[in-house]
Design a protein around this motif. Sequence first.
Motif, PDB file in Angstrom:
ATOM      1  N   PRO A  41       2.061   6.535  -3.874  1.00 20.15           N
ATOM      2  CA  PRO A  41       1.577   6.194  -2.565  1.00 20.15           C
ATOM      3  C   PRO A  41       2.814   6.228  -1.448  1.00 20.15           C
ATOM      4  CG  PRO A  41       0.876   4.840  -4.309  1.00 20.15           C
ATOM      5  CD  PRO A  41       1.745   5.607  -4.934  1.00 20.15           C
ATOM      6  N   ALA A  42       2.518   6.647  -0.393  1.00 22.94           N
ATOM      7  CA  ALA A  42       3.755   6.796   0.478  1.00 22.94           C
ATOM      8  C   ALA A  42       3.353   6.047   1.948  1.00 22.94           C
ATOM      9  CB  ALA A  42       3.766   8.431   0.749  1.00 22.94           C
ATOM     10  N   TYR A  52      -2.195   6.283 -15.901  1.00 17.07           N
ATOM     11  CA  TYR A  52      -2.126   7.629 -16.478  1.00 17.07           C
ATOM     12  C   TYR A  52      -1.999   8.541 -15.187  1.00 17.07           C
ATOM     13  CZ  TYR A  52      -3.823  12.279 -18.001  1.00 17.07           C
ATOM     14  OH  TYR A  52      -3.803  13.506 -18.279  1.00 17.07           O
ATOM     15  N   ASN A  53      -2.665   8.104 -14.000  1.00 17.85           N
ATOM     16  CA  ASN A  53      -2.323   8.652 -12.656  1.00 17.85           C
ATOM     17  C   ASN A  53      -2.316   7.427 -11.779  1.00 17.85           C
ATOM     18  OD1 ASN A  53      -5.145   8.104 -12.394  1.00 17.85           O
ATOM     19  ND2 ASN A  53      -5.393  10.109 -11.165  1.00 17.85           N
ATOM     20  N   THR A  54      -2.095   7.926 -10.557  1.00 19.75           N
ATOM     21  CA  THR A  54      -2.048   6.685  -9.407  1.00 19.75           C
ATOM     22  C   THR A  54      -3.202   5.995  -9.394  1.00 19.75           C
ATOM     23  OG1 THR A  54      -0.717   8.369  -8.313  1.00 19.75           O
ATOM     24  CG2 THR A  54      -1.368   6.262  -7.047  1.00 19.75           C
ATOM     25  N   PRO A  55      -3.380   4.685  -9.767  1.00 24.18           N
ATOM     26  CA  PRO A  55      -4.449   3.914  -9.542  1.00 24.18           C
ATOM     27  C   PRO A  55      -4.994   3.438  -8.140  1.00 24.18           C
ATOM     28  CG  PRO A  55      -2.509   2.449 -10.129  1.00 24.18           C
ATOM     29  CD  PRO A  55      -2.150   3.932 -10.275  1.00 24.18           C
ATOM     30  N   ALA A  56      -5.774   2.788  -7.965  1.00 25.30           N
ATOM     31  CA  ALA A  56      -6.138   2.189  -6.656  1.00 25.30           C
ATOM     32  C   ALA A  56      -5.216   1.116  -6.333  1.00 25.30           C
ATOM     33  CB  ALA A  56      -7.637   1.838  -6.654  1.00 25.30           C
ATOM     34  N   THR A  57      -4.164   1.342  -5.894  1.00 26.27           N
ATOM     35  CA  THR A  57      -3.188   0.244  -5.810  1.00 26.27           C
ATOM     36  C   THR A  57      -3.428  -0.817  -4.684  1.00 26.27           C
ATOM     37  OG1 THR A  57      -1.674   1.427  -4.038  1.00 26.27           O
ATOM     38  CG2 THR A  57      -1.268   1.802  -6.497  1.00 26.27           C
ATOM     39  N   TYR A  58      -3.893  -0.852  -3.775  1.00 27.49           N
ATOM     40  CA  TYR A  58      -4.263  -1.700  -2.626  1.00 27.49           C
ATOM     41  C   TYR A  58      -5.538  -2.488  -3.288  1.00 27.49           C
ATOM     42  CZ  TYR A  58      -4.069  -4.467   1.589  1.00 27.49           C
ATOM     43  OH  TYR A  58      -3.988  -5.276   2.605  1.00 27.49           O
ATOM     44  N   ALA A  91      -3.943   5.130  -1.982  1.00 24.22           N
ATOM     45  CA  ALA A  91      -4.436   5.498  -3.205  1.00 24.22           C
ATOM     46  C   ALA A  91      -5.798   4.941  -3.689  1.00 24.22           C
ATOM     47  CB  ALA A  91      -3.278   4.812  -4.448  1.00 24.22           C
ATOM     48  N   MET A 109       0.932  -1.145  -0.046  1.00 23.04           N
ATOM     49  CA  MET A 109       0.052  -0.161   0.083  1.00 23.04           C
ATOM     50  C   MET A 109       0.964   1.325   0.050  1.00 23.04           C
ATOM     51  SD  MET A 109      -2.786   0.993   3.110  1.00 23.04           S
ATOM     52  CE  MET A 109      -3.623  -0.537   3.066  1.00 23.04           C
ATOM     53  N   GLU A 110       2.144   0.999   0.367  1.00 26.12           N
ATOM     54  CA  GLU A 110       2.904   2.226   0.708  1.00 26.12           C
ATOM     55  C   GLU A 110       4.061   2.462  -0.320  1.00 26.12           C
ATOM     56  OE1 GLU A 110       3.544   2.401   5.430  1.00 26.12           O
ATOM     57  OE2 GLU A 110       4.324   0.537   4.516  1.00 26.12           O
ATOM     58  N   VAL A 111       4.049   1.840  -1.248  1.00 26.94           N
ATOM     59  CA  VAL A 111       5.109   1.885  -2.397  1.00 26.94           C
ATOM     60  C   VAL A 111       4.678   2.628  -3.629  1.00 26.94           C
ATOM     61  CG1 VAL A 111       6.155  -0.259  -1.664  1.00 26.94           C
ATOM     62  CG2 VAL A 111       4.642  -0.643  -3.452  1.00 26.94           C
ATOM     63  N   SER A 112       5.383   3.265  -4.328  1.00 33.15           N
ATOM     64  CA  SER A 112       4.856   3.863  -5.678  1.00 33.15           C
ATOM     65  C   SER A 112       4.677   3.083  -6.726  1.00 33.15           C
ATOM     66  CB  SER A 112       6.358   4.432  -6.239  1.00 33.15           C
ATOM     67  OG  SER A 112       6.109   5.152  -7.725  1.00 33.15           O
ATOM     68  N   HIS A 113       3.336   3.417  -7.279  1.00 32.46           N
ATOM     69  CA  HIS A 113       2.884   2.375  -8.357  1.00 32.46           C
ATOM     70  C   HIS A 113       3.638   2.472  -9.652  1.00 32.46           C
ATOM     71  CE1 HIS A 113       1.972   6.933  -9.179  1.00 32.46           C
ATOM     72  NE2 HIS A 113       1.719   6.664 -10.334  1.00 32.46           N
ATOM     73  N   GLN A 121     -13.366   9.139  -5.962  1.00 24.35           N
ATOM     74  CA  GLN A 121     -12.385   8.398  -6.553  1.00 24.35           C
ATOM     75  C   GLN A 121     -11.759   9.144  -7.810  1.00 24.35           C
ATOM     76  OE1 GLN A 121     -13.461   4.207  -7.084  1.00 24.35           O
ATOM     77  NE2 GLN A 121     -15.365   4.749  -6.169  1.00 24.35           N
ATOM     78  N   MET A 128      -9.430  11.567 -17.973  1.00 23.55           N
ATOM     79  CA  MET A 128      -9.424  10.355 -17.146  1.00 23.55           C
ATOM     80  C   MET A 128     -10.657   9.529 -17.747  1.00 23.55           C
ATOM     81  SD  MET A 128      -7.086   9.936 -14.660  1.00 23.55           S
ATOM     82  CE  MET A 128      -8.140   9.160 -13.404  1.00 23.55           C
ATOM     83  N   GLN A 154     -11.103   3.533 -11.748  1.00 19.44           N
ATOM     84  CA  GLN A 154     -11.927   3.797 -10.510  1.00 19.44           C
ATOM     85  C   GLN A 154     -13.256   4.185 -10.943  1.00 19.44           C
ATOM     86  OE1 GLN A 154      -9.602   6.148  -7.701  1.00 19.44           O
ATOM     87  NE2 GLN A 154      -7.909   5.816  -9.199  1.00 19.44           N
TER      88      GLN A 154
END
Lengths: 357, 357
Positions: free
Chosen positions: B11-12, A232-238, B197, A37-41, B73, A219, A73
């Motif tokens: 994500p951080a 394209y931008n940060t997705p819902a990574t988790y 994210a 959850m904490e890492v860059s996409h 979202q 988007m 999303q």
Amino acid sequence: MARVYNFSAGPAMMPTAVMERAQAEMLDWHGTGMSIMEVSHRGKDYTAVAKKAEADLRQLMAIPDNYKVLFLQGGASLQFAMIPLNLANEGDTVDYFNTGVWSEKAIKEASRFCQVNVVASHSSAIPEMSEWKLSPDAQYVHYTPNETIGGLEFQQIPDVGDKVLVADMSSTILSRPIDVSRFGVIYAGAQKNIGPAGLTIVIIRDDLLGKARVGTPTMLNYQSAADNDSMYNTPATYPWYMAGLVFEWLLDKGGLSAMAIINERKAQKLYAAIDQSNGFYANPVKPSDRSWMNVPFTLKDAALDATFLAETAAAGLTSLKGHKIVGGMRASIYNAMPEAGVDALVAFMHDFAQRHG
Amino acid sequence: MARVYNFSAGPAMMPTAVMERAQAEMLDWHGTGMSIMEVSHRGKDYTAVAKKAEADLRQLMAIPDNYKVLFLQGGASLQFAMIPLNLANEGDTVDYFNTGVWSEKAIKEASRFCQVNVVASHSSAIPEMSEWKLSPDAQYVHYTPNETIGGLEFQQIPDVGDKVLVADMSSTILSRPIDVSRFGVIYAGAQKNIGPAGLTIVIIRDDLLGKARVGTPTMLNYQSAADNDSMYNTPATYPWYMAGLVFEWLLDKGGLSAMAIINERKAQKLYAAIDQSNGFYANPVKPSDRSWMNVPFTLKDAALDATFLAETAAAGLTSLKGHKIVGGMRASIYNAMPEAGVDALVAFMHDFAQRHG
């Protein structure tokens, strides 16, 4: 409390094995000292997770190479606008089947952007092909293979000739094998059979990309997502990561053919419990069109609803209250619902009917 | 491996205490036998989580009652379209400050829907008020209080008179107290200072609702979200829950005044390490306009970059690689980064410079 059998229509039960794995690696993913959850996409760790999830979904659904898989999303409700914005121009005709609440929502939003022709309408049976009124010039034909609220499901993919077929598969995707090549676009909110809410999967034939009308927000243009591997931008990574864990779990279980056998059997057991209750329980859907995933049913005496809900909850059978539109009960029995959960519900229903019938 | 100090821009890093709590209740939230990820967004359990998160955010930011808080979202990139679609009509003039990459992205998307006037442009200093060219008839004025890539930050809210001020606070929200009443709209992607994210928070003055232009997709109309407590459809429930845990953690820490003291001190330590390195490290931003959250810096000899990154990673100081646009390094030091993490980085930087300077 032990894990319950949770019949929620969505957000819905997740496989316990998946939840345990997510829990175990929550603070330290694969020895990195970080949660996924904490890492860059855009980093190599997350990119590998994302690509693996896509590859596993492609394998599960046998998605042909000329289809893009997008991890977006906004849920199906945003797709209700994205479909017409990407596939039709203002004034174009588009065809929609109306088989219930979710069809109607899709129709209402599409009507803001196109001329919608309703092919056929039914809420307790799939319309017979003889009733269909397809437009000769429709840009696409949209349907809702499974109505989450009404509990009816197309058991066959409708034959719309050479028209582009679009499907809101939110509550049926991954429940059985389907022939993806029959579709132009498949979309699904994740929160039923895929993973956590906040992720939407779109499977789109690549010749349908690049046709968004002028003025479509970037988007909301499938091309933006396709060109950028859904980043394209940060997705819902988790949620995307969790979906990947679910895909792995499904492959371990034998894939969608194996799930279909279990899902059909689970549904048959539950419908049998309803049909063999001498009218104590009832389901209004034509038997051949009943959903494998969402089983709405009413009690003969609605005054017993509260008791039924209290007793099932106490027995660890939760979230059975029906949607307010139809009332009564609804048992959503997605892939993550073990057959033992259905067996427990069936046993409870039988006992409850004996005591109150 | 123990938890590392993760300097990712997003994500951080999340607060470890928050991650531990989420892990503990992953499979059984408050004795329900279900994860909060698995429950209906319309049920009483989830509704309570959602309302508590909003109430805590309102308390943290002292949000006035005439502002709606929306949990959406799509990230800031979707807001780049939603802002003009909701606040201006085609042909209207809107004012944008350009202070770097994220400003430019906002301008590019807004230009598809309105006439954009650029008030002033700078990427290594905040434009002086004497340089601003505000339009007399702008529907709103947009700025990016903190540029995540360039590392410059407005230390004061720009005075735009009675114009509606709109801010992309993605990488600065919750880092310090701000006067919300100065703004028309504040928006922020969650993945830096809020939570995972897939969640986007919008704080909007209620008189700005209901003005979306014709043809705005329902899901992109702030009014739809406001009328439905951000549950027009299924929201990103787990990211929203995680954000709520972060808000509780911030309140426990003393709120934003307390965080501001820590954040300013963390930033000062890091900039001091750069400025006192006799040119071994450099940051290009005017000192008074430097970001508290994102600290980009270059090494005198770029040939040492790979060594710096390898050695920091080995020391548990991760994700320090700078954005490809500016190169070098970037240390993002959001609320969740403990001061000890900054101290460790500063000590490493000093040692590295001694060995290689």
